[in-house]
Design a protein around this motif. Structure first.
Motif, PDB file in Angstrom:
ATOM      1  N   ALA A 199       0.825  -1.210   0.000  1.00 24.76           N
ATOM      2  CA  ALA A 199       0.000   0.000   0.000  1.00 24.76           C
ATOM      3  C   ALA A 199       0.859   1.259   0.000  1.00 24.76           C
ATOM      4  CB  ALA A 199      -0.934  -0.003   1.209  1.00 24.76           C
ATOM      5  N   GLY A 200       1.874   1.288   0.861  1.00 25.55           N
ATOM      6  CA  GLY A 200       2.703   2.476   0.982  1.00 25.55           C
ATOM      7  C   GLY A 200       3.497   2.794  -0.268  1.00 25.55           C
ATOM      8  N   VAL A 201       4.095   1.768  -0.889  1.00 33.67           N
ATOM      9  CA  VAL A 201       4.886   1.995  -2.099  1.00 33.67           C
ATOM     10  C   VAL A 201       3.994   2.445  -3.251  1.00 33.67           C
ATOM     11  CG1 VAL A 201       6.332   0.881  -3.854  1.00 33.67           C
ATOM     12  CG2 VAL A 201       6.758   0.447  -1.439  1.00 33.67           C
TER      13      VAL A 201
ATOM     14  N   HIS B 245      -5.730   4.421  -4.217  1.00 34.81           N
ATOM     15  CA  HIS B 245      -6.871   5.294  -3.942  1.00 34.81           C
ATOM     16  C   HIS B 245      -6.527   6.324  -2.858  1.00 34.81           C
ATOM     17  CE1 HIS B 245     -11.147   6.321  -4.215  1.00 34.81           C
ATOM     18  NE2 HIS B 245     -11.025   6.626  -2.931  1.00 34.81           N
ATOM     19  N   ALA B 246      -5.734   5.921  -1.866  1.00 31.72           N
ATOM     20  CA  ALA B 246      -5.315   6.869  -0.833  1.00 31.72           C
ATOM     21  C   ALA B 246      -4.524   8.018  -1.449  1.00 31.72           C
ATOM     22  CB  ALA B 246      -4.481   6.154   0.229  1.00 31.72           C
ATOM     23  N   ALA B 247      -3.643   7.686  -2.383  1.00 39.47           N
ATOM     24  CA  ALA B 247      -2.886   8.734  -3.074  1.00 39.47           C
ATOM     25  C   ALA B 247      -3.819   9.645  -3.855  1.00 39.47           C
ATOM     26  CB  ALA B 247      -1.855   8.100  -4.006  1.00 39.47           C
TER      27      ALA B 247
ATOM     28  N   ILE C  38      -4.992  13.088   7.139  1.00 35.37           N
ATOM     29  CA  ILE C  38      -4.482  11.726   7.349  1.00 35.37           C
ATOM     30  C   ILE C  38      -5.370  10.756   6.578  1.00 35.37           C
ATOM     31  CG2 ILE C  38      -4.030   9.912   9.042  1.00 35.37           C
ATOM     32  CD1 ILE C  38      -3.485  12.091  11.096  1.00 35.37           C
ATOM     33  N   VAL C  39      -4.748   9.963   5.719  1.00 32.30           N
ATOM     34  CA  VAL C  39      -5.482   9.028   4.857  1.00 32.30           C
ATOM     35  C   VAL C  39      -4.918   7.629   5.096  1.00 32.30           C
ATOM     36  CG1 VAL C  39      -6.121   8.471   2.477  1.00 32.30           C
ATOM     37  CG2 VAL C  39      -5.842  10.862   3.168  1.00 32.30           C
ATOM     38  N   ALA C  40      -5.805   6.637   5.185  1.00 26.21           N
ATOM     39  CA  ALA C  40      -5.387   5.271   5.522  1.00 26.21           C
ATOM     40  C   ALA C  40      -5.405   4.377   4.299  1.00 26.21           C
ATOM     41  CB  ALA C  40      -6.319   4.700   6.591  1.00 26.21           C
ATOM     42  N   ALA C  41      -4.527   3.359   4.300  1.00 22.21           N
ATOM     43  CA  ALA C  41      -4.494   2.395   3.195  1.00 22.21           C
ATOM     44  C   ALA C  41      -3.959   1.060   3.700  1.00 22.21           C
ATOM     45  CB  ALA C  41      -3.622   2.913   2.051  1.00 22.21           C
TER      46      ALA C  41
END
Length: 393
Positions: free
Chosen positions: A14-16, A289-291, A262-265
């Motif tokens: 998710a982060g990458v 989608h978070a991005a 703050i957005v979660a993924a």
């Protein structure tokens, strides 16, 4: 020109994906904070245990140019000051933050399990277990607790090496599978010599045994715990709202219910308190989608709700066979699945595809697309509000 500072906490799928997608704008500076120097493809950890894969990917192969990687852990998010505090002591400011800390093993509540059973959900845990197995005779009894994909794949991988493996499932074997595919899974495990015990809870674990609810005591020279999951408590420690499992509570745009910056993924997100199914595929789609949510806010636009379907599940039975289970959009398995060598090929393609999607997004940010839901997710949300029931099929 000053840039919008976006911090991504967590360097998993998710982060990458989120970090890469954010580079669509030249006026955005992206920093990924991750405790490891290399990317860990978690769906390979059972192979790491069995020494059939190292389960690491160099970040330079999947992270977009210009994204800064900080190797450290975040100990606290100060939402009021828009700062994250690192274990090394320094603070990193942000304009927007993407919370993508992932998941790991839950602390087992069964007596003796935390002390004597080995988890596998992190790279460090998997390497520790691999080391233990290297020092354990091949004839030793190995007991794997947990009938989900991780438990099945770990049991199969070790049995293929000639180890005596028992797999204990509190429920049926891999509940997501269609009954037809589940029969194939049982046959695959039996062919590898795995003893499968379904519908039986573990009541205690000792150094050399596993005790079951039906009164049986099994040998367990090495006991592996794959049941359940847990998420880091960073959100709770930072005073942010979480669900009962510790996932960050968000709305359908993946925005924290406490702070729109703050957005979660990924696995540690709980949009509308109805979290998505855990998988690498879901994680990197949520990351994308978070991005998009952050990019909408930077552009002064209204973010859109997440629309995501879980299309399939795949699990391997050693290196020679696998099941690729196609699924309905209501997250139940179809009758259609692929097994044997064809399933194995499709499983390997799926494993490699996750890395390729990340690398492709790094080269061409904004290019990743995913399967849409349309009906099932809205029905779940209506059911949660008590307005209707979730349709079957």
């Amino acid at each position: 020109m000053s840039k919008h500072e976006v911090v991504v906490v967590g360097g998993g799928y998710a982060g990458v994906m989120a970090a890469n997608r954010l580079t669509q704008r030249d006026d955005v500076k992206v920093t990924v904070i991750n405790p490891r120097r290399a990317f860990v493809p978690r769906l390979r950890l059972h192979q790491l245990v069995a020494e059939t894969h190292e389960a690491t990917v160099d970040f330079k192969d999947i992270l977009a140019d210009g994204v800064e990687l900080v190797v450290d852990s975040v100990t606290r998010i100060d939402a009021a000051e828009r700062t994250v505090v690192l274990a090394g002591g320094r603070g990193v400011g942000y304009d927007h933050l993407i919370y993508a800390v992932g998941s790991g093993s839950a602390t087992p509540q069964v007596p003796g399990a935390a002390e004597f059973a080995y988890p596998i959900a992190t790279s460090e845990a998997a390497r520790r277990l691999r080391s233990v197995l290297l020092d354990t005779p091949a004839t030793a009894a190995v007991t794997v607790i947990g009938g989900g994909p991780t438990g099945v794949e770990t049991a199969a991988e070790l049995a293929e090496q000639g180890r005596a493996v028992t797999l204990i499932c509190g429920d049926v074997l891999v509940p997501y599978l269609h009954p037809k595919a589940r029969r194939t899974a049982r046959k695959n495990l039996a062919g590898l010599g795995v003893t499968v015990i379904e519908g039986n809870a573990v009541t205690a674990v000792t150094r050399e045994t596993v005790q079951l609810a039906d009164g049986r005591t099994l040998a367990g020279d090495v006991t592996i715990w794959t049941a359940g999951f847990g998420v880091p408590d960073l959100a709770a420690r930072s005073g942010l709202s979480t669900d009962t499992a510790g996932r960050l509570l968000a709305d359908e745009t993946l925005t924290s219910i406490d702070d729109e910056r703050i957005v979660a993924a990924g696995d540690a997100s709980a949009p509308s308190d109805v979290p998505f199914r855990m998988s690498a595929y879901v994680a990197y789609c949520l990351g994308a989608h978070a991005a998009d949510t952050v990019l909408h806010r930077i552009a002064g636009e209204q973010p859109t709700p997440i629309d995501l379907a879980f299309p399939a599940m795949c699990l391997s039975f050693g290196r020679a066979a696998a099941i690729y289970q196609l699924g309905h959009k209501n997250e139940t398995g179809m009758r259609l699945y692929f097994g044997g060598a064809v399933g194995r090929k499709l499983k390997e393609i799926a494993c490699e595809a996750g890395i390729k999607h990340l690398a492709a997004e790094a080269r061409k940010p904004g290019s990743h697309h995913w399967f849409k839901d349309g009906k099932h997710r809205p029905a779940l949300l209506l059911a949660k509000r008590g307005d209707t029931v979730v349709p079957v099929g």
